[in-house]
Design a protein around this motif. Sequence first.
Motif, short mmCIF file in Angstrom:
data_model
loop_
_atom_site.label_atom_id
_atom_site.label_comp_id
_atom_site.label_asym_id
_atom_site.label_seq_id
_atom_site.Cartn_x
_atom_site.Cartn_y
_atom_site.Cartn_z
N GLU A 179 57.82 7.50 54.53
CA GLU A 179 58.65 6.33 54.80
C GLU A 179 60.01 6.54 54.12
OE1 GLU A 179 57.24 3.34 56.26
OE2 GLU A 179 59.27 2.49 56.21
N THR A 180 60.91 7.18 54.82
CA THR A 180 62.24 7.42 54.27
C THR A 180 63.23 7.51 55.42
OG1 THR A 180 63.50 8.78 52.71
CG2 THR A 180 62.13 9.98 54.27
N ASN A 181 64.49 7.66 55.10
CA ASN A 181 65.46 7.89 56.18
C ASN A 181 66.62 8.72 55.70
OD1 ASN A 181 67.75 5.89 55.43
ND2 ASN A 181 65.85 4.72 55.22
N ARG A 189 57.20 10.18 48.73
CA ARG A 189 58.64 10.16 49.05
C ARG A 189 59.53 10.22 47.81
NH1 ARG A 189 60.29 4.01 50.92
NH2 ARG A 189 59.88 3.01 48.95
N ASN A 190 58.94 9.93 46.65
CA ASN A 190 59.74 10.00 45.41
C ASN A 190 60.17 11.42 45.07
OD1 ASN A 190 59.71 7.20 44.60
ND2 ASN A 190 57.51 7.49 44.27
N LEU A 246 63.42 15.69 47.49
CA LEU A 246 64.38 16.26 46.53
C LEU A 246 64.39 17.78 46.47
CD1 LEU A 246 63.59 13.88 43.50
CD2 LEU A 246 65.58 13.75 45.03
N LEU A 253 58.67 13.54 33.79
CA LEU A 253 58.77 14.64 34.76
C LEU A 253 57.81 15.75 34.32
CD1 LEU A 253 60.05 15.98 37.18
CD2 LEU A 253 62.08 16.46 35.83
N GLN A 261 57.45 12.60 39.06
CA GLN A 261 58.72 12.24 38.45
C GLN A 261 58.95 10.73 38.50
OE1 GLN A 261 63.12 13.94 38.25
NE2 GLN A 261 62.65 13.38 40.34
N GLY A 314 61.81 8.93 38.72
CA GLY A 314 63.19 9.31 39.03
C GLY A 314 64.27 8.53 38.32
N PHE A 353 66.97 10.10 35.87
CA PHE A 353 68.37 9.96 36.29
C PHE A 353 69.24 9.48 35.12
CE2 PHE A 353 72.05 7.84 38.07
CZ PHE A 353 72.44 8.67 39.10
N ASN A 367 71.11 15.97 41.89
CA ASN A 367 71.56 14.75 42.54
C ASN A 367 73.09 14.76 42.50
OD1 ASN A 367 72.40 11.98 42.96
ND2 ASN A 367 70.25 11.41 42.67
N ARG A 374 75.13 12.46 42.53
CA ARG A 374 75.70 11.45 41.63
C ARG A 374 75.72 11.95 40.18
NH1 ARG A 374 72.27 6.45 42.17
NH2 ARG A 374 70.67 7.81 42.95
N ASN A 433 67.07 20.54 45.46
CA ASN A 433 66.88 20.98 44.08
C ASN A 433 65.88 22.14 44.04
OD1 ASN A 433 66.30 21.27 41.38
ND2 ASN A 433 65.98 19.10 40.98
O1 UT7 Z 1 66.17 18.36 38.36
C1 UT7 Z 1 65.29 17.71 37.50
C2 UT7 Z 1 65.85 16.43 37.06
N1 UT7 Z 1 65.68 15.46 38.10
C3 UT7 Z 1 66.67 14.66 38.38
O2 UT7 Z 1 67.74 14.79 37.86
C4 UT7 Z 1 66.39 13.55 39.36
C5 UT7 Z 1 66.87 12.25 38.80
N2 UT7 Z 1 66.61 11.10 39.62
C6 UT7 Z 1 67.21 10.89 40.82
O3 UT7 Z 1 67.93 11.72 41.33
C7 UT7 Z 1 67.03 9.53 41.46
O4 UT7 Z 1 66.44 8.65 40.54
C8 UT7 Z 1 66.20 9.55 42.76
C9 UT7 Z 1 66.99 10.21 43.86
C10 UT7 Z 1 64.88 10.27 42.53
C11 UT7 Z 1 65.90 8.11 43.20
O5 UT7 Z 1 67.13 7.39 43.36
P1 UT7 Z 1 67.32 5.97 42.70
O6 UT7 Z 1 68.66 5.51 43.07
O7 UT7 Z 1 67.00 6.07 41.25
O8 UT7 Z 1 66.27 5.12 43.48
P2 UT7 Z 1 65.04 4.27 42.92
O9 UT7 Z 1 63.96 5.18 42.49
O10 UT7 Z 1 65.56 3.25 41.97
O11 UT7 Z 1 64.61 3.54 44.23
C12 UT7 Z 1 65.46 2.57 44.89
C13 UT7 Z 1 64.72 2.02 46.08
C14 UT7 Z 1 63.32 1.54 45.74
O12 UT7 Z 1 63.04 0.42 46.54
P3 UT7 Z 1 63.18 -1.07 45.96
O13 UT7 Z 1 62.28 -1.12 44.78
O14 UT7 Z 1 64.63 -1.20 45.60
O15 UT7 Z 1 62.76 -1.91 47.11
C15 UT7 Z 1 62.44 2.68 46.16
O16 UT7 Z 1 61.15 2.27 46.47
O17 UT7 Z 1 64.55 3.04 47.07
C16 UT7 Z 1 63.15 3.20 47.37
N3 UT7 Z 1 62.90 4.62 47.62
C17 UT7 Z 1 63.09 5.19 48.80
N4 UT7 Z 1 63.50 4.73 49.99
C18 UT7 Z 1 63.61 5.60 51.00
C19 UT7 Z 1 62.48 5.57 46.74
N5 UT7 Z 1 62.38 6.74 47.33
C20 UT7 Z 1 62.76 6.56 48.61
C21 UT7 Z 1 62.88 7.41 49.72
N6 UT7 Z 1 63.34 6.90 50.88
N7 UT7 Z 1 62.61 8.72 49.65
#
Ligand code: UT7
Length: 329
Positions: free
Chosen positions: A30-32, A155-156, A160, A194, A219, A221, A225, A259, A261, A286
């Motif tokens: 479930e992603t886009n 999807r988490n 990536l 992680l 992770q 995330g 992050f 990432n 960002r 990654n």
């Molecule tokens: O290299 C090793 C080190 N790793 C990193 O540096 C990774 C660090 N983390 C990240 O890059 C980010 O935290 C992620 C890309 C993993 C996630 O981004 P985020 O902006 O922190 O999103 P989030 O986990 O806060 O999720 C935001 C929303 C959530 O929904 P609600 O609770 O706002 O309704 C998630 O459930 O996005 C949802 N979500 C997704 N939606 C669509 C989480 N994963 C996905 C997905 N597709 N794949």
Amino acid sequence: MGKITAAITAVGGYIPDYILTNKELEKMVETNDEWIRTRTGIEERRILKGEGKGSSDMAVPAIEEILRKKNLDPKEIECIICCTVTPDMVFPATANIISDKIGATNAWGFDLSAACSGFLYGLSTGSSFIESGRYKKVIVVGVDKMSAIIDYTDRNTCILFGDGAGAVLLEPNEEGLGIQDSILKSDGSGRPYLHMKAGGSLKPASIETVTAKEHYAFQEGKTVFKFAVVGMADVSAEIMERNNLTADDVAWLVPHQANLRIIDATAKRMGVSTDKVMINIHKYGNTTSGTIPLCLWEWQNQLKKGDNLILAAFGGGFTWGATWIKWAY
Ligand code: UT7
């Protein structure tokens, strides 16, 4: 004789052919595409397909590219440091498997596990071997087959990561070029955020661990992050400050590609403009230990002798760090 520094004198890389796009992931979880692009900067990633293929199968062609370019006999390689969290096997070390496959029969070597900072840890270790005067040809390879430890129903994480390998040859330099300084850090208290839960001595593989999907990367995330954004930016600024480097002095920022960002925040903190930042996260995602050497591989033709490069990473452990290099060729 002047002081010996360790310089990168050749770069090789390997990325598998298979491209896993965001569109394809939309059919799996479930992603886009829009969410993935805006939250991470990733558009596609490479996957090593085929039975019986492990990380060494990517490291080998990356190193062979170096051997070809430098017209080197593999027997001249003295040491191989394989930075990876996805070794072919728990033991023996993938470095040993690589030595065997490329015919580096005079090399010793070992695996180095520092997750996404693996290549920086390996570069620093390999440099010390060269600086000591004891070794003249050291290979540092960053390789990960992340697809081997990713749950493609989660999807988490599955959006990536990708597979790939990048390798460098380190040789002595007497013009003061090469690796100038490194700041490496770790904080094991970050491990809950992680990690891979099972398969180590703490929790050996069992039917239960397999059923509970504990052999996949886990992770949290958001937490990672927060630490990554601060950790990678701070250490990059710190290495500039302690070496009196201004943003104008920096030719390239070579960031770990986790990432977009996090990369942007690091560049901003350093005062380095986007055109000086190596970014290929959109193509490969990654690749853990592979990201930084794969950037060097892709940008090698644009690099000039004397260019100041800042390499920076943050990853599982937590581990993080930055390295200042004066490009040597
Ligand atoms: O290299 C090793 C080190 N790793 C990193 O540096 C990774 C660090 N983390 C990240 O890059 C980010 O935290 C992620 C890309 C993993 C996630 O981004 P985020 O902006 O922190 O999103 P989030 O986990 O806060 O999720 C935001 C929303 C959530 O929904 P609600 O609770 O706002 O309704 C998630 O459930 O996005 C949802 N979500 C997704 N939606 C669509 C989480 N994963 C996905 C997905 N597709 N794949």
